[in-house]
Motif scaffolding. Structure first.
Motif, PDB file in Angstrom:
ATOM      1  N   VAL A 125     -21.798  24.309  11.251  1.00 15.25           N
ATOM      2  CA  VAL A 125     -22.769  23.487  11.974  1.00 15.25           C
ATOM      3  C   VAL A 125     -23.618  22.679  10.994  1.00 15.25           C
ATOM      4  N   ILE A 126     -24.038  23.291   9.908  1.00 13.36           N
ATOM      5  CA  ILE A 126     -24.854  22.587   8.911  1.00 13.36           C
ATOM      6  C   ILE A 126     -24.063  21.453   8.267  1.00 13.36           C
ATOM      7  N   VAL A 127     -22.827  21.726   7.867  1.00 13.75           N
ATOM      8  CA  VAL A 127     -21.990  20.692   7.245  1.00 13.75           C
ATOM      9  C   VAL A 127     -21.692  19.576   8.246  1.00 13.75           C
ATOM     10  N   ALA A 128     -21.379  19.912   9.480  1.00 12.46           N
ATOM     11  CA  ALA A 128     -21.094  18.897  10.501  1.00 12.46           C
ATOM     12  C   ALA A 128     -22.324  18.035  10.772  1.00 12.46           C
ATOM     13  N   THR A 129     -23.497  18.650  10.778  1.00  9.09           N
ATOM     14  CA  THR A 129     -24.729  17.892  10.983  1.00  9.09           C
ATOM     15  C   THR A 129     -24.968  16.920   9.836  1.00  9.09           C
ATOM     16  N   LEU A 130     -24.761  17.388   8.601  1.00  4.57           N
ATOM     17  CA  LEU A 130     -24.941  16.511   7.444  1.00  4.57           C
ATOM     18  C   LEU A 130     -23.934  15.363   7.443  1.00  4.57           C
ATOM     19  N   VAL A 131     -22.694  15.642   7.802  1.00  6.91           N
ATOM     20  CA  VAL A 131     -21.673  14.589   7.866  1.00  6.91           C
ATOM     21  C   VAL A 131     -22.024  13.564   8.941  1.00  6.91           C
ATOM     22  N   CYS A 132     -22.455  14.028  10.094  1.00  9.56           N
ATOM     23  CA  CYS A 132     -22.850  13.098  11.170  1.00  9.56           C
ATOM     24  C   CYS A 132     -24.044  12.245  10.754  1.00  9.56           C
ATOM     25  N   ALA A 133     -25.023  12.849  10.110  1.00  7.35           N
ATOM     26  CA  ALA A 133     -26.190  12.097   9.652  1.00  7.35           C
ATOM     27  C   ALA A 133     -25.787  11.062   8.612  1.00  7.35           C
ATOM     28  N   LEU A 134     -24.917  11.427   7.690  1.00  7.21           N
ATOM     29  CA  LEU A 134     -24.453  10.487   6.669  1.00  7.21           C
ATOM     30  C   LEU A 134     -23.675   9.331   7.290  1.00  7.21           C
ATOM     31  N   LEU A 135     -22.798   9.637   8.237  1.00  7.58           N
ATOM     32  CA  LEU A 135     -22.051   8.569   8.910  1.00  7.58           C
ATOM     33  C   LEU A 135     -22.972   7.638   9.689  1.00  7.58           C
ATOM     34  N   PHE A 136     -23.971   8.209  10.344  1.00  3.42           N
ATOM     35  CA  PHE A 136     -24.935   7.394  11.081  1.00  3.42           C
ATOM     36  C   PHE A 136     -25.707   6.477  10.132  1.00  3.42           C
ATOM     37  N   MET A 137     -26.112   6.991   8.982  1.00  3.22           N
ATOM     38  CA  MET A 137     -26.843   6.180   8.003  1.00  3.22           C
ATOM     39  C   MET A 137     -25.958   5.074   7.428  1.00  3.22           C
ATOM     40  N   LEU A 138     -24.711   5.395   7.127  1.00  2.42           N
ATOM     41  CA  LEU A 138     -23.800   4.373   6.601  1.00  2.42           C
ATOM     42  C   LEU A 138     -23.525   3.283   7.632  1.00  2.42           C
ATOM     43  N   PHE A 139     -23.336   3.668   8.874  1.00  2.46           N
ATOM     44  CA  PHE A 139     -23.116   2.686   9.925  1.00  2.46           C
ATOM     45  C   PHE A 139     -24.353   1.802  10.113  1.00  2.46           C
ATOM     46  N   GLY A 140     -25.532   2.416  10.090  1.00  2.00           N
ATOM     47  CA  GLY A 140     -26.769   1.646  10.212  1.00  2.00           C
ATOM     48  C   GLY A 140     -26.947   0.674   9.060  1.00  2.00           C
ATOM     49  N   TRP A 141     -26.643   1.108   7.838  1.00  2.00           N
ATOM     50  CA  TRP A 141     -26.748   0.220   6.675  1.00  2.00           C
ATOM     51  C   TRP A 141     -25.781  -0.956   6.818  1.00  2.00           C
ATOM     52  N   TYR A 142     -24.562  -0.678   7.259  1.00  2.00           N
ATOM     53  CA  TYR A 142     -23.573  -1.741   7.424  1.00  2.00           C
ATOM     54  C   TYR A 142     -24.042  -2.778   8.444  1.00  2.00           C
ATOM     55  N   VAL A 143     -24.560  -2.309   9.567  1.00  2.00           N
ATOM     56  CA  VAL A 143     -25.022  -3.238  10.611  1.00  2.00           C
ATOM     57  C   VAL A 143     -26.198  -4.070  10.106  1.00  2.00           C
ATOM     58  N   VAL A 144     -27.165  -3.430   9.466  1.00  2.00           N
ATOM     59  CA  VAL A 144     -28.328  -4.164   8.955  1.00  2.00           C
ATOM     60  C   VAL A 144     -27.896  -5.133   7.861  1.00  2.00           C
ATOM     61  N   TRP A 145     -26.945  -4.747   7.025  1.00  2.00           N
ATOM     62  CA  TRP A 145     -26.460  -5.640   5.968  1.00  2.00           C
ATOM     63  C   TRP A 145     -25.792  -6.866   6.574  1.00  2.00           C
TER      64      TRP A 145
END
Length: 88
Positions: free
Chosen positions: A11-31
């Protein structure tokens, strides 16, 4: 016991992976929508591609600056510079 520890780690690893993917997607959209328009940010990140607005090679820099309207007040007749006419 080991199953609950394994499930907790999963659960901890899955949460971290989801948070990282969300941040990368957000950075891509803002970029794509905003940050790529700033030349200094593209230079800082080493992005060699240019945005679509700068891809027109038909205009030279002097032509672009000549077409830019100035934001000064219009000059009166006294302030205008009279250019000498060539007598040829």
């Amino acid at each position: 016991m080991w199953q609950s520890v394994g499930l907790t780690l999963l659960v901890i690893v899955a949460t971290l992976v989801c948070a990282l993917l969300f941040m990368l997607f957000g950075w891509y959209v803002v970029w794509q929508l905003f940050l790529s328009k700033f030349k200094f940010l593209r230079e800082l990140l080493g992005d060699a591609s240019t945005p679509p607005a700068e891809m027109q090679p038909s205009e030279t820099k002097s032509e672009r600056t000549a077409n830019v309207p100035t934001r000064s007040r219009p000059r009166t007749a006294r302030q205008r510079v009279a250019f000498p006419e060539s007598t040829s």
